[in-house]
Write a protein that holds these residues in place. Structure first.
Motif, PDB file in Angstrom:
ATOM      1  N   PRO A 151       0.810  -1.228   0.000  1.00 36.44           N
ATOM      2  CA  PRO A 151       0.000   0.000   0.000  1.00 36.44           C
ATOM      3  C   PRO A 151       0.839   1.273   0.000  1.00 36.44           C
ATOM      4  N   ALA A 152       0.399   2.244  -0.802  1.00 38.70           N
ATOM      5  CA  ALA A 152       1.065   3.546  -0.874  1.00 38.70           C
ATOM      6  C   ALA A 152       0.000   4.637  -0.862  1.00 38.70           C
ATOM      7  N   HIS A 300      12.637  -4.017   0.237  1.00 36.73           N
ATOM      8  CA  HIS A 300      13.182  -3.336  -0.933  1.00 36.73           C
ATOM      9  C   HIS A 300      12.418  -2.063  -1.291  1.00 36.73           C
ATOM     10  N   LEU A 301      11.466  -1.662  -0.476  1.00 39.36           N
ATOM     11  CA  LEU A 301      10.586  -0.548  -0.835  1.00 39.36           C
ATOM     12  C   LEU A 301      10.932   0.769  -0.152  1.00 39.36           C
ATOM     13  N   GLY A 302      11.993   0.787   0.631  1.00 36.94           N
ATOM     14  CA  GLY A 302      12.456   2.028   1.238  1.00 36.94           C
ATOM     15  C   GLY A 302      11.420   2.691   2.117  1.00 36.94           C
ATOM     16  N   LYS A 303      11.186   3.990   1.889  1.00 28.25           N
ATOM     17  CA  LYS A 303      10.287   4.777   2.739  1.00 28.25           C
ATOM     18  C   LYS A 303       8.850   4.259   2.707  1.00 28.25           C
ATOM     19  N   TYR A 304       8.468   3.562   1.641  1.00 26.14           N
ATOM     20  CA  TYR A 304       7.105   3.049   1.549  1.00 26.14           C
ATOM     21  C   TYR A 304       6.847   1.897   2.518  1.00 26.14           C
ATOM     22  N   SER A 305       7.891   1.377   3.099  1.00 20.46           N
ATOM     23  CA  SER A 305       7.756   0.248   4.018  1.00 20.46           C
ATOM     24  C   SER A 305       7.195   0.653   5.372  1.00 20.46           C
TER      25      SER A 305
END
Length: 341
Positions: A151-152, A300-305
């Motif tokens: 989710p973003a 692997h999703l960086g800040k979206y994690s």
């Protein structure tokens, strides 16, 4: 408080650690297969970030030839024109069936494509550059390849935050109910879509549920690729109705996962109650590991994690309550139509 109750969070911690360890396998598929591919994207209405969705698909680092086909309903010519301006192939839905609008669009896209590989995508999703390569790369060993989106949310609202936490439960269904296909990322060899599959799809409303059933009935295998996880972009306005549709679908098509989650939610509530009664932080260890498990999935999703991982524990309680309330429901409202499951 009886000491034996301390055993409960220990067992939960061990199970969660085992799940984290097992889920590492989804990041190690390493497929090398490549063939010309068609990406078919059903679309109705204007999704947030449509331009970014198109660009993410056009910018795939896929070594073979590929085409992108957006399938638009005939009553939305303005959307077709906008997509053409973005430089992608657009076709108008024309398939005839008693199926849902999404499946009708997918069948139209299938008829328009000729490549050896067919990959279904969604219009509200951002795909990483390696997505198509990962999805196609394992089709030499598996009947189908899938992944699940992360989710973003576009804005920080309570509806968006709760949905973010709830959305991570899709990974729990994969673990407890067996691997299933997610409609926003499904790859097949074209020869899979024989007359029988087309007939089955033509009378169903749920594309991924139907295709999962067919693959498993045929003894096929589904690969779940953690390296291909895309981002689902949304701004939720009707969380209650949206989550009802998710729950009813899970109960219908992944009943084992639904039953397992009833147990999981009950135990997580028990740990919370024990903490409140004793103020012993040890009872919160399963909650912490639950959050860390989602950090591992989104590594692997960086800040979206961050936000979905933290909110995943709230998603447990929200999802558990919704599952209890909606367990016997059989009607869902989707794209302005009511379906009875």
């Amino acid at each position: 408080m009886p000491q034996f109750l301390l055993i409960l969070p220990v067992l939960a911690d061990l199970i969660l650690l085992l799940q984290i360890w097992k889920e590492n396998s989804i990041f190690k598929l390493n497929g090398r297969f490549c063939a010309p591919a068609s990406i078919i994207v059903p679309i109705r209405g204007l999704d947030p970030g449509l331009e970014r969705n198109v660009e993410s698909l056009k910018n795939q680092d896929f070594p073979c030839l590929f085409e992108i086909i957006y399938v638009v309903d005939p009553d939305q010519p303005w959307l077709a024109e906008r997509l053409k301006q973005l430089g992608v192939k657009v076709v108008i839905t024309s398939a005839s069936c008693s199926c849902s609008g999404k499946i009708r669009a997918q069948l139209t896209g299938l008829r328009e494509s000729t490549n050896e590989v067919v990959v279904f995508a969604d219009s509200d999703t951002l795909y990483p550059r390696n997505w198509l390569r990962e999805m196609v790369g394992n089709l030499d060993r598996y009947t189908a390849v899938t992944t699940f989106s992360w989710p973003a949310p576009l804005r920080i609202t309570w509806r968006n935050l709760i949905r973010a936490g709830f959305w991570t439960l899709g990974f729990e269904s994969q673990a407890s109910g067996g691997t299933f296909l997610w409609g926003g990322s499904m790859a097949f060899r074209r020869n899979f879509f024989d007359g029988e599959v087309i007939r089955e799809l033509s009378r169903e409303w749920c594309d991924d549920c139907t295709l999962t059933r067919i693959v498993k009935n045929r003894g096929g295998r589904i690969a779940f690729d953690g390296l291909a996880i895309p981002l689902n972009v949304y701004d939720e306005r009707d969380l209650w109705r949206w989550s009802t549709r998710q729950v009813v679908t899970i109960v219908k098509y992944s009943s084992r996962g639904a039953k397992a989650f009833l147990v999981i939610g009950a135990f997580m509530l028990l740990y919370l109650v024990l903490f409140l009664l004793t103020l012993n932080p040890f009872y919160l260890s399963p909650h912490l590991l639950w959050i860390l498990k989602n950090f591992s999935r989104s590594r692997h999703l960086g800040k979206y994690s961050y936000i979905p991982s933290i909110m995943s524990i709230l998603g447990v309680y929200f999802g558990w309550i919704k599952l209890i309330l909606d367990y016997r429901k059989r009607e869902v409202l989707w794209r302005d139509r009511i379906y009875v499951l």
